[in-house]
Design an enzyme around this catalytic site. Structure first.
Site, PDB file in Angstrom:
ATOM      1  CB  CYS A 112      29.888  -7.709  28.223  1.00 57.23           C
ATOM      2  SG  CYS A 112      28.154  -7.615  27.609  1.00 57.23           S
ATOM      3  NE  ARG A 114      23.143  -8.055  22.529  1.00 57.99           N
ATOM      4  CZ  ARG A 114      23.276  -9.221  21.814  1.00 57.99           C
ATOM      5  NH1 ARG A 114      22.936 -10.297  22.426  1.00 57.99           N
ATOM      6  NH2 ARG A 114      23.431  -9.097  20.508  1.00 57.99           N
ATOM      7  CG  ASP A 273      31.707  -5.535  19.640  1.00 55.35           C
ATOM      8  OD1 ASP A 273      32.152  -5.331  18.375  1.00 55.35           O
ATOM      9  OD2 ASP A 273      31.295  -6.468  20.145  1.00 55.35           O
ATOM     10  CG  ASP A 310      29.141  -6.465  14.879  1.00 61.08           C
ATOM     11  OD1 ASP A 310      28.269  -5.683  13.983  1.00 61.08           O
ATOM     12  OD2 ASP A 310      28.539  -7.516  15.236  1.00 61.08           O
TER      13      ASP A 310
HETATM   14  S1  SF4 Z   1      26.077 -11.186  26.954  1.00 58.33           S
HETATM   15 FE1  SF4 Z   1      27.987 -10.193  27.680  1.00 58.33          FE
HETATM   16  S2  SF4 Z   1      28.605 -10.728  29.795  1.00 58.33           S
HETATM   17 FE2  SF4 Z   1      27.079 -12.127  28.922  1.00 58.33          FE
HETATM   18  S3  SF4 Z   1      28.154 -14.252  27.767  1.00 58.33           S
HETATM   19 FE3  SF4 Z   1      27.826 -12.375  26.203  1.00 58.33          FE
HETATM   20  S4  SF4 Z   1      29.804 -11.117  26.116  1.00 58.33           S
HETATM   21 FE4  SF4 Z   1      29.733 -12.336  28.084  1.00 58.33          FE
END
Ligand code: SF4
Length: 349
Positions: A112, A114, A273, A310
Protein backbone atom coordinates in the site's frame (compact mmCIF):
# COMPACT_ATOMS: atom_id res chain seq x y z
CA UNK A 1 -22.68 -6.47 5.05
CA UNK A 2 -20.78 -9.74 5.37
CA UNK A 3 -22.10 -13.25 5.47
CA UNK A 4 -20.64 -16.08 7.56
CA UNK A 5 -18.37 -17.34 4.81
CA UNK A 6 -16.92 -13.92 4.09
CA UNK A 7 -15.89 -12.12 7.21
CA UNK A 8 -13.44 -9.33 7.80
CA UNK A 9 -10.48 -10.67 9.75
CA UNK A 10 -8.34 -8.39 11.89
CA UNK A 11 -4.88 -9.39 13.04
CA UNK A 12 -6.23 -11.26 16.12
CA UNK A 13 -8.68 -13.34 14.07
CA UNK A 14 -6.00 -14.11 11.52
CA UNK A 15 -3.81 -15.41 14.33
CA UNK A 16 -6.64 -17.53 15.76
CA UNK A 17 -7.22 -19.07 12.33
CA UNK A 18 -3.55 -20.00 12.04
CA UNK A 19 -2.87 -17.74 9.08
CA UNK A 20 0.59 -16.81 10.46
CA UNK A 21 3.34 -19.32 11.15
CA UNK A 22 5.30 -19.14 14.41
CA UNK A 23 8.02 -16.87 13.03
CA UNK A 24 5.48 -14.48 11.58
CA UNK A 25 3.48 -14.39 14.83
CA UNK A 26 6.60 -13.51 16.83
CA UNK A 27 7.64 -10.89 14.31
CA UNK A 28 4.20 -9.26 14.23
CA UNK A 29 3.80 -9.21 18.02
CA UNK A 30 7.20 -7.60 18.43
CA UNK A 31 6.80 -5.01 15.68
CA UNK A 32 3.07 -4.24 15.53
CA UNK A 33 3.67 -0.51 16.06
CA UNK A 34 6.05 -0.32 13.08
CA UNK A 35 3.92 -2.23 10.57
CA UNK A 36 1.19 -1.10 8.19
CA UNK A 37 -2.23 -2.24 9.39
CA UNK A 38 -2.94 -5.97 9.07
CA UNK A 39 -6.21 -7.55 7.93
CA UNK A 40 -7.89 -9.65 5.27
CA UNK A 41 -11.18 -11.41 4.59
CA UNK A 42 -12.06 -15.04 5.20
CA UNK A 43 -12.81 -15.30 1.48
CA UNK A 44 -9.40 -14.05 0.36
CA UNK A 45 -7.56 -16.13 2.97
CA UNK A 46 -9.56 -19.10 1.62
CA UNK A 47 -8.42 -18.65 -1.97
CA UNK A 48 -4.80 -18.03 -0.90
CA UNK A 49 -2.27 -20.82 -0.54
CA UNK A 50 -0.43 -21.64 2.68
CA UNK A 51 3.10 -21.40 1.26
CA UNK A 52 5.09 -18.27 2.08
CA UNK A 53 5.61 -17.48 -1.60
CA UNK A 54 1.96 -17.87 -2.57
CA UNK A 55 1.19 -14.78 -4.70
CA UNK A 56 -2.11 -14.07 -2.92
CA UNK A 57 -0.82 -14.73 0.60
CA UNK A 58 2.13 -12.38 -0.02
CA UNK A 59 -0.32 -9.52 -0.56
CA UNK A 60 -1.64 -9.56 3.02
CA UNK A 61 0.84 -11.36 5.30
CA UNK A 62 3.52 -9.04 6.74
CA UNK A 63 7.11 -9.85 5.88
CA UNK A 64 10.21 -9.13 7.97
CA UNK A 65 11.64 -7.10 5.10
CA UNK A 66 8.96 -4.45 5.72
CA UNK A 67 11.31 -3.05 8.37
CA UNK A 68 14.05 -2.46 5.75
CA UNK A 69 13.35 1.05 4.59
CA UNK A 70 15.32 2.40 1.65
CA UNK A 71 16.43 6.02 1.93
CA UNK A 72 14.15 7.05 -0.94
CA UNK A 73 11.05 5.31 0.52
CA UNK A 74 8.37 7.29 2.37
CA UNK A 75 5.06 6.75 4.19
CA UNK A 76 3.57 9.26 1.72
CA UNK A 77 5.61 8.47 -1.43
CA UNK A 78 3.41 10.48 -3.77
CA UNK A 79 3.52 13.53 -1.46
CA UNK A 80 -0.27 13.57 -1.42
CA UNK A 81 -0.33 15.64 1.76
CA UNK A 82 1.37 18.46 -0.15
CA UNK A 83 -1.69 18.58 -2.45
CA UNK A 84 -4.27 18.40 0.28
CA UNK A 85 -6.32 21.56 0.79
CA UNK A 86 -8.44 19.68 3.34
CA UNK A 87 -7.86 16.59 5.50
CA UNK A 88 -9.88 14.37 3.11
CA UNK A 89 -9.23 16.07 -0.24
CA UNK A 90 -6.25 15.64 -2.56
CA UNK A 91 -6.06 17.95 -5.56
CA UNK A 92 -2.97 17.19 -7.63
CA UNK A 93 -4.26 17.59 -11.21
CA UNK A 94 -6.35 20.63 -12.14
CA UNK A 95 -9.35 18.72 -13.52
CA UNK A 96 -9.49 15.89 -10.91
CA UNK A 97 -9.96 15.78 -7.20
CA UNK A 98 -9.66 12.80 -4.88
CA UNK A 99 -11.84 12.29 -1.81
CA UNK A 100 -10.55 10.04 0.98
CA UNK A 101 -14.02 8.76 1.81
CA UNK A 102 -13.05 5.74 3.86
CA UNK A 103 -10.21 5.02 6.24
CA UNK A 104 -10.74 1.25 6.11
CA UNK A 105 -9.92 -1.54 3.67
CA UNK A 106 -11.18 -5.13 3.57
CA UNK A 107 -7.58 -6.28 3.11
CA UNK A 108 -4.48 -4.26 3.95
CA UNK A 109 -2.16 -4.67 0.98
CA UNK A 110 1.46 -5.00 2.01
CA UNK A 111 2.42 -2.81 -0.96
CA UNK A 112 0.00 0.00 0.00
CA UNK A 113 1.18 3.50 -0.90
CA UNK A 114 -1.33 5.21 1.37
CA UNK A 115 -0.03 3.86 4.67
CA UNK A 116 -0.04 7.40 6.10
CA UNK A 117 -3.82 7.02 6.60
CA UNK A 118 -2.93 5.42 9.94
CA UNK A 119 -1.69 8.77 11.19
CA UNK A 120 -5.26 9.93 11.79
CA UNK A 121 -6.53 6.57 13.01
CA UNK A 122 -7.94 5.39 9.66
CA UNK A 123 -10.89 7.75 10.06
CA UNK A 124 -13.85 7.54 7.63
CA UNK A 125 -15.14 10.79 6.16
CA UNK A 126 -18.08 12.38 7.97
CA UNK A 127 -20.83 14.83 7.04
CA UNK A 128 -18.51 17.80 7.57
CA UNK A 129 -15.98 16.33 5.13
CA UNK A 130 -18.69 15.80 2.49
CA UNK A 131 -19.75 19.40 2.98
CA UNK A 132 -16.14 20.55 2.50
CA UNK A 133 -15.85 18.45 -0.67
CA UNK A 134 -19.01 19.89 -2.24
CA UNK A 135 -17.94 23.42 -1.35
CA UNK A 136 -14.49 22.76 -2.83
CA UNK A 137 -15.98 21.43 -6.09
CA UNK A 138 -18.27 24.45 -6.24
CA UNK A 139 -15.34 26.84 -5.84
CA UNK A 140 -13.09 25.08 -8.38
CA UNK A 141 -14.99 25.04 -11.64
CA UNK A 142 -12.17 23.31 -13.55
CA UNK A 143 -12.86 20.04 -11.69
CA UNK A 144 -14.34 17.43 -14.07
CA UNK A 145 -13.74 14.20 -12.17
CA UNK A 146 -14.03 13.15 -8.54
CA UNK A 147 -12.23 9.99 -7.47
CA UNK A 148 -13.86 8.51 -4.38
CA UNK A 149 -11.09 6.58 -2.71
CA UNK A 150 -9.60 5.87 0.69
CA UNK A 151 -9.09 3.30 2.16
CA UNK A 152 -11.85 1.55 0.33
CA UNK A 153 -15.08 3.47 -0.28
CA UNK A 154 -17.12 0.27 -0.64
CA UNK A 155 -16.45 -0.31 3.07
CA UNK A 156 -18.92 2.52 3.74
CA UNK A 157 -22.60 1.86 4.29
CA UNK A 158 -24.65 2.15 1.08
CA UNK A 159 -26.59 5.15 2.44
CA UNK A 160 -23.51 7.20 3.16
CA UNK A 161 -21.88 6.27 -0.14
CA UNK A 162 -25.06 7.33 -1.93
CA UNK A 163 -25.09 10.57 0.03
CA UNK A 164 -21.53 11.32 -1.19
CA UNK A 165 -22.47 10.55 -4.82
CA UNK A 166 -25.62 12.65 -4.60
CA UNK A 167 -23.75 15.63 -3.17
CA UNK A 168 -21.10 15.38 -5.90
CA UNK A 169 -23.86 15.33 -8.53
CA UNK A 170 -25.48 18.45 -7.10
CA UNK A 171 -22.13 20.24 -6.56
CA UNK A 172 -21.12 20.35 -10.20
CA UNK A 173 -22.91 19.49 -13.42
CA UNK A 174 -21.49 16.69 -15.55
CA UNK A 175 -18.82 15.61 -13.08
CA UNK A 176 -17.51 12.11 -13.68
CA UNK A 177 -17.35 9.93 -10.58
CA UNK A 178 -14.73 7.22 -10.20
CA UNK A 179 -14.67 4.74 -7.35
CA UNK A 180 -11.36 3.02 -6.56
CA UNK A 181 -11.92 -0.27 -4.74
CA UNK A 182 -10.43 -3.71 -4.03
CA UNK A 183 -13.75 -4.96 -2.64
CA UNK A 184 -14.77 -6.98 -5.76
CA UNK A 185 -11.36 -8.70 -5.60
CA UNK A 186 -11.01 -9.45 -1.90
CA UNK A 187 -14.52 -9.10 -0.42
CA UNK A 188 -16.91 -9.91 -3.28
CA UNK A 189 -19.95 -10.72 -1.13
CA UNK A 190 -20.12 -7.00 -0.26
CA UNK A 191 -21.22 -6.29 -3.86
CA UNK A 192 -24.86 -6.96 -4.69
CA UNK A 193 -27.57 -5.79 -7.06
CA UNK A 194 -28.81 -3.12 -4.64
CA UNK A 195 -25.35 -1.50 -4.39
CA UNK A 196 -24.81 -1.61 -8.16
CA UNK A 197 -28.26 -0.20 -8.92
CA UNK A 198 -27.79 2.58 -6.39
CA UNK A 199 -24.44 3.58 -7.93
CA UNK A 200 -25.83 3.37 -11.45
CA UNK A 201 -28.13 6.31 -10.62
CA UNK A 202 -25.03 8.52 -10.45
CA UNK A 203 -23.55 7.73 -13.88
CA UNK A 204 -21.24 8.74 -15.45
CA UNK A 205 -19.61 6.59 -12.80
CA UNK A 206 -16.74 4.16 -13.24
CA UNK A 207 -15.39 1.43 -10.97
CA UNK A 208 -11.62 0.97 -10.77
CA UNK A 209 -10.57 -2.37 -9.27
CA UNK A 210 -7.13 -3.76 -8.44
CA UNK A 211 -6.78 -7.36 -9.57
CA UNK A 212 -3.10 -8.31 -9.32
CA UNK A 213 -3.13 -12.04 -10.10
CA UNK A 214 -5.24 -14.36 -12.33
CA UNK A 215 -6.15 -16.54 -9.32
CA UNK A 216 -8.08 -13.56 -7.93
CA UNK A 217 -10.58 -14.01 -10.77
CA UNK A 218 -13.00 -16.51 -9.27
CA UNK A 219 -16.71 -17.22 -9.62
CA UNK A 220 -17.31 -14.84 -6.68
CA UNK A 221 -15.20 -11.91 -7.89
CA UNK A 222 -16.57 -12.33 -11.45
CA UNK A 223 -20.10 -12.20 -10.06
CA UNK A 224 -19.26 -9.03 -8.11
CA UNK A 225 -17.96 -7.37 -11.29
CA UNK A 226 -21.02 -8.57 -13.17
CA UNK A 227 -23.37 -6.67 -10.86
CA UNK A 228 -21.70 -3.43 -11.96
CA UNK A 229 -21.48 -4.36 -15.64
CA UNK A 230 -25.16 -5.35 -15.78
CA UNK A 231 -26.07 -2.04 -14.17
CA UNK A 232 -24.27 -0.17 -16.94
CA UNK A 233 -21.22 0.75 -14.86
CA UNK A 234 -17.92 0.30 -16.73
CA UNK A 235 -15.17 -1.49 -14.79
CA UNK A 236 -11.46 -0.80 -15.27
CA UNK A 237 -8.50 -2.42 -13.57
CA UNK A 238 -5.25 -1.05 -12.23
CA UNK A 239 -2.67 -3.77 -11.54
CA UNK A 240 0.41 -3.11 -9.43
CA UNK A 241 3.54 -4.83 -10.75
CA UNK A 242 4.71 -6.91 -7.78
CA UNK A 243 7.91 -8.90 -7.40
CA UNK A 244 7.27 -12.63 -6.94
CA UNK A 245 3.54 -12.08 -7.40
CA UNK A 246 2.90 -11.10 -11.00
CA UNK A 247 6.18 -10.03 -12.64
CA UNK A 248 6.26 -12.71 -15.34
CA UNK A 249 4.80 -12.59 -18.84
CA UNK A 250 2.73 -15.74 -18.27
CA UNK A 251 1.03 -14.38 -15.14
CA UNK A 252 0.31 -10.96 -16.63
CA UNK A 253 -0.94 -12.44 -19.89
CA UNK A 254 -3.32 -14.75 -18.02
CA UNK A 255 -4.46 -11.87 -15.79
CA UNK A 256 -5.17 -9.43 -18.62
CA UNK A 257 -6.98 -11.99 -20.79
CA UNK A 258 -9.05 -13.13 -17.82
CA UNK A 259 -9.99 -9.55 -16.98
CA UNK A 260 -11.23 -8.86 -20.49
CA UNK A 261 -13.22 -12.09 -20.39
CA UNK A 262 -15.20 -10.77 -17.41
CA UNK A 263 -15.72 -7.36 -19.08
CA UNK A 264 -13.00 -5.54 -17.16
CA UNK A 265 -10.65 -3.37 -19.19
CA UNK A 266 -6.98 -3.58 -18.05
CA UNK A 267 -6.25 0.15 -17.69
CA UNK A 268 -2.92 0.66 -15.91
CA UNK A 269 -0.04 -1.57 -14.93
CA UNK A 270 1.67 0.47 -12.24
CA UNK A 271 5.32 0.37 -11.37
CA UNK A 272 5.46 0.00 -7.57
CA UNK A 273 5.39 3.19 -5.52
CA UNK A 274 8.30 4.02 -3.24
CA UNK A 275 6.30 3.32 -0.08
CA UNK A 276 8.24 2.58 3.12
CA UNK A 277 9.30 -1.03 3.51
CA UNK A 278 8.05 -2.27 0.13
CA UNK A 279 11.28 -2.80 -1.83
CA UNK A 280 10.99 -6.61 -1.51
CA UNK A 281 7.65 -6.39 -3.36
CA UNK A 282 8.67 -3.83 -5.95
CA UNK A 283 9.70 -5.35 -9.28
CA UNK A 284 12.55 -3.53 -11.02
CA UNK A 285 11.31 -0.98 -13.52
CA UNK A 286 13.24 -2.80 -16.27
CA UNK A 287 11.06 -5.88 -15.62
CA UNK A 288 7.95 -3.89 -16.46
CA UNK A 289 9.44 -2.48 -19.66
CA UNK A 290 10.56 -5.92 -20.85
CA UNK A 291 7.26 -7.56 -19.92
CA UNK A 292 5.20 -4.96 -21.73
CA UNK A 293 7.44 -5.26 -24.79
CA UNK A 294 6.87 -9.00 -25.00
CA UNK A 295 3.14 -8.79 -24.26
CA UNK A 296 2.65 -6.09 -26.87
CA UNK A 297 3.92 -8.51 -29.52
CA UNK A 298 0.98 -10.84 -29.02
CA UNK A 299 -1.87 -9.10 -27.19
CA UNK A 300 -4.45 -6.66 -28.49
CA UNK A 301 -4.71 -3.11 -27.20
CA UNK A 302 -8.01 -4.08 -25.57
CA UNK A 303 -6.20 -6.55 -23.31
CA UNK A 304 -3.13 -4.44 -22.63
CA UNK A 305 -2.93 -1.77 -19.95
CA UNK A 306 -0.67 1.25 -20.06
CA UNK A 307 2.53 0.79 -18.04
CA UNK A 308 3.00 3.87 -15.87
CA UNK A 309 4.65 5.15 -12.73
CA UNK A 310 3.38 7.61 -10.18
CA UNK A 311 6.56 9.60 -9.73
CA UNK A 312 7.99 10.55 -6.35
CA UNK A 313 7.66 14.08 -4.89
CA UNK A 314 4.16 14.51 -6.25
CA UNK A 315 5.30 14.96 -9.85
CA UNK A 316 2.39 12.81 -11.06
CA UNK A 317 1.87 9.90 -13.42
CA UNK A 318 4.14 9.25 -16.37
CA UNK A 319 3.63 6.56 -19.01
CA UNK A 320 6.72 4.35 -19.23
CA UNK A 321 8.21 3.76 -22.63
CA UNK A 322 11.82 2.86 -23.30
CA UNK A 323 12.22 6.04 -25.32
CA UNK A 324 11.43 8.28 -22.34
CA UNK A 325 13.82 6.65 -19.83
CA UNK A 326 17.57 6.94 -19.42
CA UNK A 327 19.46 4.81 -16.87
CA UNK A 328 22.02 7.03 -15.14
CA UNK A 329 25.26 5.94 -13.51
CA UNK A 330 24.31 7.27 -10.07
CA UNK A 331 21.68 4.56 -9.50
CA UNK A 332 18.65 6.46 -10.79
CA UNK A 333 16.64 6.64 -13.99
CA UNK A 334 15.90 9.99 -15.56
CA UNK A 335 12.28 9.81 -16.74
CA UNK A 336 10.92 12.34 -19.19
CA UNK A 337 7.40 13.34 -18.12
CA UNK A 338 4.64 14.30 -20.59
CA UNK A 339 5.07 17.98 -19.60
CA UNK A 340 8.80 17.83 -20.45
CA UNK A 341 10.08 17.72 -16.87
CA UNK A 342 12.73 15.17 -15.93
CA UNK A 343 11.95 13.09 -12.83
CA UNK A 344 14.13 10.61 -10.94
CA UNK A 345 13.29 7.04 -9.97
CA UNK A 346 15.73 4.55 -8.40
CA UNK A 347 17.28 1.64 -10.29
CA UNK A 348 16.70 -1.48 -8.18
CA UNK A 349 17.89 -5.08 -8.65
S1 SF4 B 1 -5.69 1.84 0.30
FE1 SF4 B 1 -3.85 0.56 0.41
S2 SF4 B 1 -4.43 -1.22 1.65
FE2 SF4 B 1 -6.32 -0.23 1.00
S3 SF4 B 1 -6.94 -1.33 -0.88
FE3 SF4 B 1 -5.74 0.50 -1.49
S4 SF4 B 1 -3.62 -0.26 -1.69
FE4 SF4 B 1 -4.78 -1.80 -0.50
Amino acid sequence: MANGADMLLGCGSMKERGLFDRDETEFIEKNMDKLHRIGTTAYYAGISGKEKNDPLRMQFIPDKRELDIAEYEKTDPLCEKKFSPHDKIIHRYPDRVLFLASGRCPLYCRHCFRRYLGENGFRDADEGDVESLTRYIGENKQIREVLISGGDPLMLEDDFLEHICRRIRTAGRGIVIRIGTRVPVVYPSRVNAALAQMLSKYRPLYIFTQFNHPREITAQSSAAVDFFVKSGIPVFNQTVLLRGINNTADVLEALFYSLVSISVKPYYLFQGDLASGTSHLRAPLDDGLNLMRSLREKMSALSLPLFAVDLPDGIGKAPLETSSIVKMEDGFYDIKCPDGRIARYPVED
